[in-house]
Design a protein around this motif. Structure first.
Motif, PDB file in Angstrom:
ATOM      1  N   GLY A  54      25.790  16.152 -49.075  1.00 48.65           N
ATOM      2  CA  GLY A  54      26.214  14.754 -49.154  1.00 48.65           C
ATOM      3  C   GLY A  54      25.153  13.813 -48.620  1.00 48.65           C
ATOM      4  N   ASN A  55      24.514  14.191 -47.529  1.00 49.66           N
ATOM      5  CA  ASN A  55      23.466  13.347 -46.962  1.00 49.66           C
ATOM      6  C   ASN A  55      22.202  13.374 -47.814  1.00 49.66           C
ATOM      7  N   GLN A  56      21.913  14.503 -48.444  1.00 50.35           N
ATOM      8  CA  GLN A  56      20.794  14.542 -49.383  1.00 50.35           C
ATOM      9  C   GLN A  56      21.054  13.603 -50.559  1.00 50.35           C
ATOM     10  N   GLN A  57      22.298  13.612 -51.050  1.00 51.52           N
ATOM     11  CA  GLN A  57      22.658  12.735 -52.163  1.00 51.52           C
ATOM     12  C   GLN A  57      22.525  11.268 -51.758  1.00 51.52           C
ATOM     13  N   LYS A  58      22.878  10.955 -50.515  1.00 54.24           N
ATOM     14  CA  LYS A  58      22.738   9.574 -50.034  1.00 54.24           C
ATOM     15  C   LYS A  58      21.270   9.167 -49.965  1.00 54.24           C
ATOM     16  N   VAL A  59      20.383  10.092 -49.601  1.00 54.73           N
ATOM     17  CA  VAL A  59      18.949   9.800 -49.584  1.00 54.73           C
ATOM     18  C   VAL A  59      18.472   9.481 -50.997  1.00 54.73           C
ATOM     19  N   VAL A  60      18.889  10.296 -51.968  1.00 54.33           N
ATOM     20  CA  VAL A  60      18.502  10.068 -53.358  1.00 54.33           C
ATOM     21  C   VAL A  60      18.996   8.698 -53.838  1.00 54.33           C
ATOM     22  N   LEU A  71      18.226  -0.572 -64.354  1.00 53.11           N
ATOM     23  CA  LEU A  71      19.048   0.496 -64.914  1.00 53.11           C
ATOM     24  C   LEU A  71      19.049   1.670 -63.950  1.00 53.11           C
ATOM     25  N   LEU A  72      20.218   2.199 -63.684  1.00 58.29           N
ATOM     26  CA  LEU A  72      20.353   3.388 -62.847  1.00 58.29           C
ATOM     27  C   LEU A  72      21.135   4.422 -63.636  1.00 58.29           C
ATOM     28  N   ILE A  73      20.536   5.575 -63.863  1.00 58.77           N
ATOM     29  CA  ILE A  73      21.205   6.666 -64.568  1.00 58.77           C
ATOM     30  C   ILE A  73      21.568   7.726 -63.538  1.00 58.77           C
ATOM     31  N   ALA A  74      22.851   8.064 -63.486  1.00 60.85           N
ATOM     32  CA  ALA A  74      23.332   9.037 -62.510  1.00 60.85           C
ATOM     33  C   ALA A  74      24.009  10.197 -63.236  1.00 60.85           C
ATOM     34  N   GLU A  75      23.509  11.395 -63.014  1.00 58.27           N
ATOM     35  CA  GLU A  75      24.099  12.591 -63.609  1.00 58.27           C
ATOM     36  C   GLU A  75      24.933  13.292 -62.551  1.00 58.27           C
ATOM     37  N   ASN A  76      26.209  13.491 -62.842  1.00 55.62           N
ATOM     38  CA  ASN A  76      27.123  14.155 -61.909  1.00 55.62           C
ATOM     39  C   ASN A  76      26.878  13.663 -60.478  1.00 55.62           C
ATOM     40  N   PRO A  77      27.013  12.359 -60.242  1.00 55.76           N
ATOM     41  CA  PRO A  77      26.594  11.791 -58.955  1.00 55.76           C
ATOM     42  C   PRO A  77      27.352  12.289 -57.736  1.00 55.76           C
ATOM     43  N   GLN A  90      30.426   6.568 -54.929  1.00 54.96           N
ATOM     44  CA  GLN A  90      31.087   5.773 -55.963  1.00 54.96           C
ATOM     45  C   GLN A  90      31.100   4.291 -55.598  1.00 54.96           C
ATOM     46  N   ASP A  91      31.333   3.975 -54.340  1.00 60.36           N
ATOM     47  CA  ASP A  91      31.316   2.575 -53.903  1.00 60.36           C
ATOM     48  C   ASP A  91      29.921   1.959 -54.076  1.00 60.36           C
ATOM     49  N   GLN A  92      28.880   2.720 -53.790  1.00 64.15           N
ATOM     50  CA  GLN A  92      27.517   2.226 -53.958  1.00 64.15           C
ATOM     51  C   GLN A  92      27.195   1.983 -55.431  1.00 64.15           C
ATOM     52  N   LEU A  93      27.668   2.870 -56.300  1.00 66.24           N
ATOM     53  CA  LEU A  93      27.443   2.688 -57.738  1.00 66.24           C
ATOM     54  C   LEU A  93      28.173   1.442 -58.248  1.00 66.24           C
ATOM     55  N   THR A 108      30.402  15.681 -65.818  1.00 66.45           N
ATOM     56  CA  THR A 108      31.345  16.671 -66.315  1.00 66.45           C
ATOM     57  C   THR A 108      32.711  16.486 -65.670  1.00 66.45           C
ATOM     58  N   ASP A 109      32.804  15.576 -64.712  1.00 66.57           N
ATOM     59  CA  ASP A 109      34.060  15.300 -64.021  1.00 66.57           C
ATOM     60  C   ASP A 109      34.753  14.130 -64.720  1.00 66.57           C
ATOM     61  N   LEU A 110      35.704  14.451 -65.567  1.00 66.88           N
ATOM     62  CA  LEU A 110      36.397  13.442 -66.358  1.00 66.88           C
ATOM     63  C   LEU A 110      37.087  12.409 -65.474  1.00 66.88           C
ATOM     64  N   ASP A 111      37.679  12.827 -64.375  1.00 68.97           N
ATOM     65  CA  ASP A 111      38.329  11.875 -63.472  1.00 68.97           C
ATOM     66  C   ASP A 111      37.320  10.862 -62.920  1.00 68.97           C
ATOM     67  N   GLU A 112      36.121  11.335 -62.616  1.00 68.45           N
ATOM     68  CA  GLU A 112      35.079  10.437 -62.121  1.00 68.45           C
ATOM     69  C   GLU A 112      34.673   9.435 -63.201  1.00 68.45           C
ATOM     70  N   VAL A 113      34.511   9.899 -64.411  1.00 70.32           N
ATOM     71  CA  VAL A 113      34.147   9.019 -65.526  1.00 70.32           C
ATOM     72  C   VAL A 113      35.209   7.941 -65.700  1.00 70.32           C
ATOM     73  N   LEU A 114      36.462   8.334 -65.682  1.00 71.39           N
ATOM     74  CA  LEU A 114      37.547   7.369 -65.873  1.00 71.39           C
ATOM     75  C   LEU A 114      37.656   6.400 -64.695  1.00 71.39           C
ATOM     76  N   ALA A 115      37.358   6.878 -63.494  1.00 75.06           N
ATOM     77  CA  ALA A 115      37.451   6.020 -62.315  1.00 75.06           C
ATOM     78  C   ALA A 115      36.312   4.998 -62.266  1.00 75.06           C
ATOM     79  N   LEU A 116      35.142   5.375 -62.750  1.00 71.91           N
ATOM     80  CA  LEU A 116      33.975   4.505 -62.625  1.00 71.91           C
ATOM     81  C   LEU A 116      33.629   3.730 -63.892  1.00 71.91           C
TER      82      LEU A 116
END
Length: 158
Positions: A54-60, A71-77, A90-93, A108-116
């Motif tokens: 999680g902290n590595q993802q926050k660094v990215v 433009l920001l492209i996020a794959e399986n963020p 998700q809040d940062q995006l 690949t997370d359909l719930d994430e796609v629908l939420a964002l």
């Protein structure tokens, strides 16, 4: 973390002076980003490989947003993140999108796609189709399988 965040920012005035990286300035900016993104680390000199996923993802994410992209492209963020880190990412995006950044997420997370997603595009058999506005999980899932979406109550033709 500082060296990781510096990637691509070597000429940014917040990180350098002219053609030279200002290590003091870079470490100070890294400390600010560690605080702003809630990165749990021993400081700006910590090795990214020692951080949790999680902290590595926050660094990215901090590195990407520090560049002030159009433009920001996020794959399986949020893949593999705990609930707290998922919410933060998700809040940062969402905040980036509100600030005018075009955020493109493919997941690949359909719930994430629908939420964002404000618009949901489905790719099936090489064709791209836009899901009806406010389509639910079932409708988008059927589209992913190549089935025509059924009209939802209150939705118009598109």
């Amino acid at each position: 973390i500082t060296e990781n965040l510096l990637l691509g920012l070597d000429r940014d005035p917040g990180w350098s002076r002219g053609h030279w990286i200002d290590r003091t300035r870079a470490r100070a900016r890294t400390t600010q980003l560690i605080e702003a993104f809630g990165i749990r680390a021993d400081g700006p000199d910590a090795a990214v490989g020692t951080l949790s996923g999680g902290n590595q993802q926050k660094v990215v994410l901090a590195r990407a947003l520090e560049r002030r992209p159009a433009l920001l492209i996020a794959e399986n963020p949020t893949r593999g993140l705990d609930i707290r880190a998922t919410r933060f990412v998700q809040d940062q995006l969402r905040a980036a999108a509100r600030a005018g950044v075009l955020v493109l997420i493919y997941s690949t997370d359909l719930d994430e796609v629908l939420a964002l997603g404000q618009r949901v595009l489905v790719v099936h058999a090489g064709r791209v189709t836009e899901a009806p506005q406010a389509a639910d999980r079932q409708v988008v899932g059927e589209m992913m399988l190549g089935l025509a979406p059924k009209r939802q109550p209150g939705s118009g033709e598109r």
